[in-house]
Design a protein around this motif. Structure first.
Motif, PDB file in Angstrom:
ATOM      1  N   ASN A 186       0.828  -1.198   0.000  1.00  0.00           N
ATOM      2  CA  ASN A 186       0.000   0.000   0.000  1.00  0.00           C
ATOM      3  C   ASN A 186       0.868   1.255   0.000  1.00  0.00           C
ATOM      4  O   ASN A 186       0.640   2.187  -0.773  1.00  0.00           O
ATOM      5  CB  ASN A 186      -0.936  -0.019   1.214  1.00  0.00           C
ATOM      6  N   ALA A 187       1.879   1.282   0.860  1.00  0.00           N
ATOM      7  CA  ALA A 187       2.767   2.447   0.924  1.00  0.00           C
ATOM      8  C   ALA A 187       3.514   2.644  -0.391  1.00  0.00           C
ATOM      9  O   ALA A 187       3.662   3.775  -0.874  1.00  0.00           O
ATOM     10  CB  ALA A 187       3.759   2.283   2.080  1.00  0.00           C
ATOM     11  N   SER A 188       3.959   1.566  -0.987  1.00  0.00           N
ATOM     12  CA  SER A 188       4.692   1.646  -2.243  1.00  0.00           C
ATOM     13  C   SER A 188       3.796   2.177  -3.367  1.00  0.00           C
ATOM     14  O   SER A 188       4.201   3.057  -4.136  1.00  0.00           O
ATOM     15  CB  SER A 188       5.247   0.265  -2.608  1.00  0.00           C
ATOM     16  N   ALA A 189       2.581   1.647  -3.451  1.00  0.00           N
ATOM     17  CA  ALA A 189       1.655   2.094  -4.504  1.00  0.00           C
ATOM     18  C   ALA A 189       1.286   3.561  -4.300  1.00  0.00           C
ATOM     19  O   ALA A 189       1.232   4.337  -5.267  1.00  0.00           O
ATOM     20  CB  ALA A 189       0.403   1.226  -4.491  1.00  0.00           C
ATOM     21  N   ARG A 190       1.046   3.945  -3.068  1.00  0.00           N
ATOM     22  CA  ARG A 190       0.681   5.340  -2.784  1.00  0.00           C
ATOM     23  C   ARG A 190       1.850   6.283  -3.067  1.00  0.00           C
ATOM     24  O   ARG A 190       1.657   7.373  -3.597  1.00  0.00           O
ATOM     25  CB  ARG A 190       0.198   5.471  -1.349  1.00  0.00           C
ATOM     26  N   ALA A 191       3.074   5.858  -2.734  1.00  0.00           N
ATOM     27  CA  ALA A 191       4.250   6.692  -3.000  1.00  0.00           C
ATOM     28  C   ALA A 191       4.443   6.884  -4.497  1.00  0.00           C
ATOM     29  O   ALA A 191       4.705   8.001  -4.957  1.00  0.00           O
ATOM     30  CB  ALA A 191       5.491   6.060  -2.370  1.00  0.00           C
ATOM     31  N   ARG A 192       4.321   5.801  -5.260  1.00  0.00           N
ATOM     32  CA  ARG A 192       4.474   5.903  -6.710  1.00  0.00           C
ATOM     33  C   ARG A 192       3.413   6.830  -7.301  1.00  0.00           C
ATOM     34  O   ARG A 192       3.717   7.702  -8.125  1.00  0.00           O
ATOM     35  CB  ARG A 192       4.391   4.536  -7.371  1.00  0.00           C
ATOM     36  N   ALA A 193       2.171   6.661  -6.858  1.00  0.00           N
ATOM     37  CA  ALA A 193       1.082   7.509  -7.358  1.00  0.00           C
ATOM     38  C   ALA A 193       1.335   8.975  -7.030  1.00  0.00           C
ATOM     39  O   ALA A 193       1.081   9.861  -7.859  1.00  0.00           O
ATOM     40  CB  ALA A 193      -0.248   7.053  -6.764  1.00  0.00           C
ATOM     41  N   GLU A 194       1.863   9.234  -5.842  1.00  0.00           N
ATOM     42  CA  GLU A 194       2.171  10.614  -5.441  1.00  0.00           C
ATOM     43  C   GLU A 194       3.280  11.198  -6.312  1.00  0.00           C
ATOM     44  O   GLU A 194       3.204  12.357  -6.744  1.00  0.00           O
ATOM     45  CB  GLU A 194       2.573  10.653  -3.957  1.00  0.00           C
ATOM     46  N   LEU A 195       4.311  10.399  -6.578  1.00  0.00           N
ATOM     47  CA  LEU A 195       5.407  10.874  -7.436  1.00  0.00           C
ATOM     48  C   LEU A 195       4.903  11.172  -8.852  1.00  0.00           C
ATOM     49  O   LEU A 195       5.283  12.181  -9.452  1.00  0.00           O
ATOM     50  CB  LEU A 195       6.541   9.845  -7.483  1.00  0.00           C
ATOM     51  N   VAL A 196       4.051  10.291  -9.357  1.00  0.00           N
ATOM     52  CA  VAL A 196       3.484  10.502 -10.692  1.00  0.00           C
ATOM     53  C   VAL A 196       2.637  11.775 -10.691  1.00  0.00           C
ATOM     54  O   VAL A 196       2.741  12.612 -11.597  1.00  0.00           O
ATOM     55  CB  VAL A 196       2.659   9.274 -11.149  1.00  0.00           C
ATOM     56  N   ALA A 197       1.788  11.939  -9.662  1.00  0.00           N
ATOM     57  CA  ALA A 197       0.918  13.113  -9.584  1.00  0.00           C
ATOM     58  C   ALA A 197       1.721  14.412  -9.505  1.00  0.00           C
ATOM     59  O   ALA A 197       1.323  15.430 -10.063  1.00  0.00           O
ATOM     60  CB  ALA A 197      -0.009  12.999  -8.375  1.00  0.00           C
ATOM     61  N   ARG A 198       2.861  14.376  -8.854  1.00  0.00           N
ATOM     62  CA  ARG A 198       3.710  15.560  -8.729  1.00  0.00           C
ATOM     63  C   ARG A 198       4.567  15.783  -9.976  1.00  0.00           C
ATOM     64  O   ARG A 198       5.243  16.804 -10.091  1.00  0.00           O
ATOM     65  CB  ARG A 198       4.632  15.437  -7.526  1.00  0.00           C
ATOM     66  N   GLY A 199       4.568  14.807 -10.864  1.00  0.00           N
ATOM     67  CA  GLY A 199       5.356  14.924 -12.086  1.00  0.00           C
ATOM     68  C   GLY A 199       6.839  14.691 -11.877  1.00  0.00           C
ATOM     69  O   GLY A 199       7.655  15.118 -12.691  1.00  0.00           O
ATOM     70  N   ILE A 200       7.202  14.008 -10.799  1.00  0.00           N
ATOM     71  CA  ILE A 200       8.626  13.780 -10.513  1.00  0.00           C
ATOM     72  C   ILE A 200       8.983  12.287 -10.508  1.00  0.00           C
ATOM     73  O   ILE A 200      10.065  11.908 -10.065  1.00  0.00           O
ATOM     74  CB  ILE A 200       9.040  14.435  -9.173  1.00  0.00           C
ATOM     75  N   TYR A 201       8.083  11.483 -11.025  1.00  0.00           N
ATOM     76  CA  TYR A 201       8.366  10.054 -11.083  1.00  0.00           C
ATOM     77  C   TYR A 201       9.427   9.784 -12.147  1.00  0.00           C
ATOM     78  O   TYR A 201       9.311  10.211 -13.273  1.00  0.00           O
ATOM     79  CB  TYR A 201       7.086   9.270 -11.400  1.00  0.00           C
ATOM     80  N   ASP A 202      10.468   9.076 -11.753  1.00  0.00           N
ATOM     81  CA  ASP A 202      11.564   8.721 -12.648  1.00  0.00           C
ATOM     82  C   ASP A 202      11.774   7.209 -12.550  1.00  0.00           C
ATOM     83  O   ASP A 202      12.283   6.712 -11.547  1.00  0.00           O
ATOM     84  CB  ASP A 202      12.832   9.463 -12.220  1.00  0.00           C
ATOM     85  N   PRO A 203      11.384   6.463 -13.593  1.00  0.00           N
ATOM     86  CA  PRO A 203      11.513   5.004 -13.545  1.00  0.00           C
ATOM     87  C   PRO A 203      12.939   4.540 -13.258  1.00  0.00           C
ATOM     88  O   PRO A 203      13.129   3.529 -12.578  1.00  0.00           O
ATOM     89  CB  PRO A 203      11.069   4.552 -14.941  1.00  0.00           C
ATOM     90  N   ALA A 204      13.940   5.279 -13.738  1.00  0.00           N
ATOM     91  CA  ALA A 204      15.325   4.880 -13.484  1.00  0.00           C
ATOM     92  C   ALA A 204      15.669   5.020 -11.999  1.00  0.00           C
ATOM     93  O   ALA A 204      16.414   4.207 -11.448  1.00  0.00           O
ATOM     94  CB  ALA A 204      16.274   5.735 -14.324  1.00  0.00           C
ATOM     95  N   ARG A 205      15.123   6.030 -11.382  1.00  0.00           N
ATOM     96  CA  ARG A 205      15.419   6.271  -9.962  1.00  0.00           C
ATOM     97  C   ARG A 205      14.472   5.540  -9.025  1.00  0.00           C
ATOM     98  O   ARG A 205      14.872   5.022  -7.980  1.00  0.00           O
ATOM     99  CB  ARG A 205      15.333   7.771  -9.693  1.00  0.00           C
ATOM    100  N   HIS A 206      13.190   5.507  -9.380  1.00  0.00           N
ATOM    101  CA  HIS A 206      12.171   4.967  -8.486  1.00  0.00           C
ATOM    102  C   HIS A 206      11.735   3.550  -8.842  1.00  0.00           C
ATOM    103  O   HIS A 206      10.926   2.972  -8.117  1.00  0.00           O
ATOM    104  CB  HIS A 206      10.937   5.890  -8.484  1.00  0.00           C
ATOM    105  N   GLY A 207      12.262   3.010  -9.911  1.00  0.00           N
ATOM    106  CA  GLY A 207      11.888   1.660 -10.342  1.00  0.00           C
ATOM    107  C   GLY A 207      10.754   1.697 -11.339  1.00  0.00           C
ATOM    108  O   GLY A 207       9.845   2.501 -11.222  1.00  0.00           O
ATOM    109  N   ALA A 208      10.839   0.808 -12.299  1.00  0.00           N
ATOM    110  CA  ALA A 208       9.846   0.788 -13.369  1.00  0.00           C
ATOM    111  C   ALA A 208       8.705  -0.174 -13.074  1.00  0.00           C
ATOM    112  O   ALA A 208       7.753  -0.255 -13.838  1.00  0.00           O
ATOM    113  CB  ALA A 208      10.519   0.405 -14.690  1.00  0.00           C
ATOM    114  N   ASP A 209       8.794  -0.904 -11.969  1.00  0.00           N
ATOM    115  CA  ASP A 209       7.749  -1.879 -11.653  1.00  0.00           C
ATOM    116  C   ASP A 209       6.415  -1.192 -11.417  1.00  0.00           C
ATOM    117  O   ASP A 209       6.339  -0.134 -10.791  1.00  0.00           O
ATOM    118  CB  ASP A 209       8.113  -2.674 -10.393  1.00  0.00           C
TER     119      ASP A 209
END
Length: 153
Positions: free
Chosen positions: A33-56
């Motif tokens: 749950n924490a992982s999914a919420r963190a990824r969603a938050e990064l995407v929403a903020r426009g700072i999600y980086d698959p190389a840094r945060h993982g592409a899974d």
């Protein structure tokens, strides 16, 4: 013991899973749950980086999994917050005031919870003599509840 397909109440977890397995399953769901919420938050903020945060892909928990997470949390809390812990602490010399402070309650409430537990243990012993509190143990527990009652503010 096997994990039921859907845990929908704290009682389901209590009766179907040992507490160690409850903790493992809770940790697994909470981490997902924490992982999914963190990824969603990064995407929403426009700072999600698959190389840094993982592409899974990290799918959110399903409704059933959220219910299971809540049920497990409640079961674990009830298990580790059990009044029998008061009993063992009292026998070791912990005071009512210390117990109340530790559990962020008042002495009256912890004494009442302990007395209810002792009542249940004595009733259990009356039905099943190899379990619960004997008459002597019950008398001692009841006396323990009454000790220093005049000192409670």
């Amino acid at each position: 013991m096997t994990t039921p397909e859907h845990i929908t109440t704290w009682r389901d977890a209590r009766f179907d899973m040992p507490v160690g397995r409850q903790l493992e399953r809770y940790d697994e769901l909470a981490a997902r749950n924490a992982s999914a919420r963190a990824r969603a938050e990064l995407v929403a903020r426009g700072i999600y980086d698959p190389a840094r945060h993982g592409a899974d892909d990290r799918p959110a928990l399903t409704v059933a999994e959220h219910i299971e997470l809540l049920a497990l949390a409640e079961c674990i809390a009830r298990t580790v917050r059990h009044p029998s812990n008061f009993h063992h602490a009292l026998l070791a010399g912990v005071t009512w005031a210390q117990i109340a402070r530790v559990v962020d309650s008042d002495e009256f409430a912890v004494r009442r919870a302990y007395q209810r537990w002792a009542d249940d243990q004595h009733e259990l012993n009356q039905r099943y003599p190899d379990r619960g509190m004997t008459a002597e143990e019950y008398a001692a527990a009841t006396a323990r509840v009454a000790e220093g009652v005049g000192d409670i503010r």
